[in-house]
Design a protein around this motif. Sequence first.
Motif, short mmCIF file in Angstrom:
data_model
loop_
_atom_site.label_atom_id
_atom_site.label_comp_id
_atom_site.label_asym_id
_atom_site.label_seq_id
_atom_site.Cartn_x
_atom_site.Cartn_y
_atom_site.Cartn_z
N ARG A 1 19.62 52.37 2.49
CA ARG A 1 18.36 52.82 1.87
C ARG A 1 18.45 52.73 0.35
O ARG A 1 17.51 52.30 -0.32
CB ARG A 1 18.02 54.24 2.32
CG ARG A 1 17.65 54.34 3.79
CD ARG A 1 16.96 55.65 4.10
NE ARG A 1 17.85 56.80 3.94
CZ ARG A 1 18.66 57.26 4.90
NH1 ARG A 1 18.71 56.65 6.08
NH2 ARG A 1 19.41 58.32 4.70
N THR B 1 13.07 48.27 8.72
CA THR B 1 14.39 47.75 9.07
C THR B 1 15.16 48.71 9.96
O THR B 1 14.92 49.92 9.95
CB THR B 1 15.21 47.48 7.79
OG1 THR B 1 16.51 47.03 8.15
CG2 THR B 1 15.32 48.72 6.94
N PHE C 1 9.92 48.36 3.14
CA PHE C 1 10.89 47.79 4.05
C PHE C 1 10.73 48.42 5.44
O PHE C 1 10.66 49.65 5.57
CB PHE C 1 12.33 48.04 3.56
CG PHE C 1 12.90 46.93 2.73
CD1 PHE C 1 12.93 45.63 3.21
CD2 PHE C 1 13.43 47.19 1.49
CE1 PHE C 1 13.46 44.60 2.45
CE2 PHE C 1 13.97 46.17 0.71
CZ PHE C 1 13.98 44.88 1.19
N TYR D 1 10.77 52.82 2.36
CA TYR D 1 11.77 52.34 3.31
C TYR D 1 11.54 53.09 4.61
O TYR D 1 11.62 54.32 4.64
CB TYR D 1 13.14 52.66 2.73
CG TYR D 1 14.32 51.99 3.40
CD1 TYR D 1 14.98 50.93 2.79
CD2 TYR D 1 14.82 52.45 4.60
CE1 TYR D 1 16.09 50.32 3.37
CE2 TYR D 1 15.92 51.86 5.20
CZ TYR D 1 16.56 50.80 4.57
OH TYR D 1 17.65 50.21 5.15
N ALA E 1 12.32 47.88 -3.76
CA ALA E 1 11.37 48.35 -2.75
C ALA E 1 10.77 49.69 -3.18
O ALA E 1 11.42 50.49 -3.87
CB ALA E 1 12.05 48.49 -1.40
N TRP F 1 14.36 43.55 6.70
CA TRP F 1 15.55 43.27 5.89
C TRP F 1 16.23 41.99 6.37
O TRP F 1 16.51 41.08 5.60
CB TRP F 1 16.51 44.45 5.98
CG TRP F 1 17.71 44.38 5.10
CD1 TRP F 1 18.62 43.36 5.00
CD2 TRP F 1 18.15 45.40 4.19
NE1 TRP F 1 19.60 43.67 4.10
CE2 TRP F 1 19.35 44.92 3.59
CE3 TRP F 1 17.68 46.66 3.85
CZ2 TRP F 1 20.07 45.67 2.66
CZ3 TRP F 1 18.39 47.40 2.92
CH2 TRP F 1 19.56 46.91 2.33
N GLY G 1 18.23 49.08 -0.71
CA GLY G 1 16.87 48.57 -0.60
C GLY G 1 15.98 49.05 -1.74
O GLY G 1 15.23 48.27 -2.33
N LEU G 2 16.08 50.33 -2.06
CA LEU G 2 15.26 50.88 -3.13
C LEU G 2 15.72 50.34 -4.49
O LEU G 2 14.90 50.06 -5.36
CB LEU G 2 15.33 52.41 -3.10
CG LEU G 2 14.70 53.06 -1.86
CD1 LEU G 2 15.00 54.55 -1.83
CD2 LEU G 2 13.20 52.83 -1.81
#
Length: 226
Positions: free
Chosen positions: A87, A79, A77, A98, A95, A52, A90-91
Amino acid sequence: MRILLVDDEVDLVTSLSTILTREGYTVDIAYEGVQGKILALQNNYDLLILDWMLPQQSGLKLCQELRSNAQTTPILFLTAKDTLDDRVEGLDAGADDYLIKPFELRELLARVRALLRRSSRSELSTDSLVLKVADLELNLETQQAYRGDRAIQLSEKERQLLAYFMANSGQILTHQQIYQSLWEDQEKPNSNVLAAQIRLLRRKIEQSGETPLIHTVYGKGYRFGK
């Protein structure tokens, strides 16, 4: 299978790239976000593994830009950002998975295999229903195989094995990757079963005078192609 690993932790990158290479993957490396974006846009990867927090451009921004450019390559990811909000962010950025640092190597490899299997199935469902390697063709709809003008009769497991080989032509496929593809929801057979399946498939697709297509890569697995 070709993987792009983008992380600025040199020791982690060195160890992960070594381990992934041993598993049969081809690994490219970038240590900052802009370099990672250039490689991701210039090459066809089967999986991107992103940190990240990266120099020049964050992994989150890189993920968002790739998705805005219609890049559908699976993204994992890695991270230290470990809150639920992280999370979710990121999703939501695009992504597919994760994994929080520090992580167990076995879990990382399992997630890599799962993402690659998912990607492979997606490609087979959306691309042409006919796989071609050299003069060998496999029609995924009719399940008919031909080597030139010669029809080849295959069992269901042989068809599955051949389709997996052809969809990943040119890549080194480890025994574990083949097991995961052919026996995903079943108890894994011993190595003799896989060797026997490949021996039978070779007899059918590589007759006298025909160019061998299944190549044993000793200590690693198999590679399919001329």
